[in-house]
Design a protein around this motif. Structure first.
Motif, short mmCIF file in Angstrom:
data_model
loop_
_atom_site.label_atom_id
_atom_site.label_comp_id
_atom_site.label_asym_id
_atom_site.label_seq_id
_atom_site.Cartn_x
_atom_site.Cartn_y
_atom_site.Cartn_z
N LYS A 98 14.64 4.48 -13.49
CA LYS A 98 15.96 5.09 -13.26
C LYS A 98 16.24 4.74 -11.60
N PRO A 99 17.52 4.72 -11.25
CA PRO A 99 17.61 4.65 -9.68
C PRO A 99 17.14 5.84 -8.87
N GLY A 100 16.81 5.60 -7.86
CA GLY A 100 16.26 6.49 -7.05
C GLY A 100 14.66 6.80 -7.07
N GLN A 101 13.94 6.20 -8.32
CA GLN A 101 12.59 6.40 -8.31
C GLN A 101 11.93 5.13 -7.52
N ARG A 102 10.61 5.64 -7.23
CA ARG A 102 9.83 4.96 -6.17
C ARG A 102 9.01 3.93 -6.84
N LEU A 103 8.71 2.77 -6.27
CA LEU A 103 7.70 1.89 -6.64
C LEU A 103 6.91 1.40 -5.68
N ASP A 104 5.58 1.00 -6.05
CA ASP A 104 4.67 0.69 -4.92
C ASP A 104 4.93 -1.10 -5.14
N VAL A 105 4.47 -1.49 -3.56
CA VAL A 105 4.95 -2.68 -3.47
C VAL A 105 3.96 -3.37 -2.70
N THR A 106 3.54 -4.77 -3.04
CA THR A 106 2.44 -5.54 -2.37
C THR A 106 2.98 -6.64 -1.38
N VAL A 107 2.74 -6.51 -0.24
CA VAL A 107 3.08 -7.63 0.89
C VAL A 107 2.23 -8.50 1.22
N SER A 108 2.43 -9.86 1.30
CA SER A 108 1.41 -10.83 1.52
C SER A 108 2.14 -11.83 2.41
N ALA A 109 1.32 -12.21 3.30
CA ALA A 109 1.81 -13.09 4.35
C ALA A 109 2.15 -14.43 3.83
N LEU A 110 3.06 -15.17 4.50
CA LEU A 110 3.79 -16.51 3.82
C LEU A 110 3.29 -17.59 4.83
N GLY A 111 3.20 -17.13 6.18
CA GLY A 111 2.94 -18.27 7.01
C GLY A 111 1.32 -18.29 7.69
N LYS A 112 1.41 -18.29 8.97
CA LYS A 112 0.20 -18.50 9.62
C LYS A 112 -0.18 -17.17 10.18
N ALA A 113 0.43 -15.88 9.75
CA ALA A 113 0.12 -14.79 10.36
C ALA A 113 -1.51 -14.29 9.87
N LYS A 114 -2.34 -14.00 10.86
CA LYS A 114 -3.60 -13.52 10.88
C LYS A 114 -3.90 -12.32 10.16
N SER A 115 -2.97 -11.21 10.58
CA SER A 115 -3.34 -10.04 10.09
C SER A 115 -1.99 -9.28 9.96
N LEU A 116 -1.63 -8.61 9.04
CA LEU A 116 -0.68 -7.53 8.97
C LEU A 116 -0.65 -6.28 9.26
N ARG A 117 -2.02 -5.77 9.87
CA ARG A 117 -2.42 -4.53 10.21
C ARG A 117 -1.49 -4.05 11.37
N GLY A 118 -0.97 -2.66 10.91
CA GLY A 118 0.03 -2.00 11.89
C GLY A 118 1.22 -2.55 11.85
N GLY A 119 1.76 -3.37 10.85
CA GLY A 119 3.18 -3.81 10.74
C GLY A 119 4.06 -2.99 9.76
N THR A 120 5.37 -3.23 10.01
CA THR A 120 6.29 -2.61 9.17
C THR A 120 7.43 -3.54 8.74
N LEU A 121 7.47 -3.14 7.21
CA LEU A 121 8.46 -4.02 6.43
C LEU A 121 9.80 -3.82 6.83
N ILE A 122 10.66 -4.67 7.18
CA ILE A 122 11.91 -4.26 7.39
C ILE A 122 12.85 -4.40 6.00
N MET A 123 14.10 -3.86 5.72
CA MET A 123 14.53 -3.53 4.50
C MET A 123 14.79 -4.76 3.72
#
Length: 365
Positions: A98-123
């Motif tokens: 239902k709207p308002g519930q929370r989901l876990d998401v997985t974020v994976s680099a698409l290009g040449k990024a070496k590490s995503l440590r310390g990053g913040t996903l924008i909306m």
């Protein structure tokens, strides 16, 4: 007398309980009641110089992000986004979310990024297969990997630093209509196709409700007549999920992984009368050439005389006799007795199959 009668009833009840009974909910699920996959394209910022740098699609993505705030990057300007990375965001939307519930998401680099440590996903909007937005994702990444590189090109990587997760990082914006409350019938689908199990599920439902509302349509689906309306169907589905039945025994199978030498034999495999002999013949040829010197003042020449030695080693193994109806334990015991390796066991099982002594499906991976 009454006590004896009660004990007799208890014994009969235990005897009537099916052996290795399983709940219907552990054998499959109702059609339409399933998760849906969501995917989105976004930008992770705040990286410590481990981003995509000058990747074009990361630059275009950042232009789209800043445009939301009324900013416009000048034409021909490359922002050199070392602290940002283009990513793909994935999540599963469970049934009845239902709207308002929370989901876990997985974020994976698409290009040449070496590490995503310390990053913040924008909306980031998450879309379904129909290209409609069902959730919005944003938050700080939890990255389990670590990557370190030196100026000379050396680098050390632990796990995968180019992917991370955001627990509860997405908010559901739209519910998915399952249609279970308006469909003419409910359909229960087995996880593994089996005609006998489908018939037993239908019989178990009919016994529980005392009518003939369930019927097996094929080896997977069981159709169940139900009254319209979500409340009545949810009640019936909950009762059906907790019915216990005895699923059919799995078909006899032997799984062989020829690359790793792994052999898995299920308990339904039986061996018809057969005799197996296993041996190994090893022929070794050793070359030991000798140097021959001529006698003094003979004007001869130094020569090399070939010298070969041949040895034959034959390992004699006893012949093993499989009696009719040999079980899995008998097979393992007999194969171990003749000292067969996993690779040799593959050859033995294939020979038994070809001889018609093993009535089982042989699956070679």
């Amino acid at each position: 007398m009454n006590r004896l009668f009660r004990l007799l009833l208890a014994a009969l009840a235990l005897a009537a309980t099916p052996a290795q009974a399983e709940r219907v909910k552990d054998l499959g699920g109702f059609q339409g009641v399933r998760p849906n996959q969501l995917t989105g394209y976004g930008i992770v910022v705040g990286l410590a110089g481990t981003g995509d740098d000058s990747i074009q699609y990361a630059t275009e993505g950042m232009k789209g992000v800043v445009s939301r705030f009324g900013l416009t990057l000048p034409q021909g300007v490359n922002p050199a986004l070392k602290n940002a990375a283009a990513v793909l965001v994935t999540a599963d939307l469970p049934a009845f979310s239902k709207p308002g519930q929370r989901l876990d998401v997985t974020v994976s680099a698409l290009g040449k990024a070496k590490s995503l440590r310390g990053g913040t996903l924008i909306m980031t909007p998450l879309r379904g297969a129909d290209n409609e937005i069902y959730a919005m994702a944003q938050g700080n990444l939890a990255v389990g990997g670590l990557g370190v590189s030196g100026a000379d090109g050396s680098q050390v990587s632990v796990n995968i630093p180019s992917a991370g997760r955001i627990p509860g990082g997405a908010t559901v914006e739209r519910a998915v209509a399952t249609g279970f409350d308006t469909a003419p019938t409910l359909t229960f689908n087995l996880a593994e196709a089996d005609l006998t199990t489908a018939l037993r599920v239908a019989d178990g439902i009919n016994r529980a409700f005392g009518d003939r509302r369930a019927r097996a349509m094929d080896a997977v689906s069981v159709a169940i007549d139900a009254e319209p309306g979500a409340e009545q169907r949810i009640l019936m589905m909950g009762m059906i999920e907790n019915i216990e039945i005895s699923p059919a025994e799995a078909p006899a199978k032997v799984i062989v992984n020829a690359r790793t030498g792994t052999v898995v034999i299920n308990g339904a495999v039986r061996i018809h009368p057969a005799a197996v002999a296993h041996g190994k013949l090893t022929v070794s040829v050793n070359e030991s050439p000798r140097i021959i010197q001529p006698a003094p003042f003979s004007r001869g020449e130094t020569a090399m005389e070939p010298s070969s030695s041949i040895s034959i080693d034959e390992q004699k193994k006893p012949m093993v006799n499989f009696k009719g109806g040999a079980s899995l334990a008998d097979i393992v015991k007999a194969v171990n007795a003749i000292g067969a390796s996993p690779a040799d066991m593959v050859a033995i099982l294939e020979a038994l199959k070809q001889a018609g002594a093993m009535k089982a499906e042989l699956v070679v991976l």
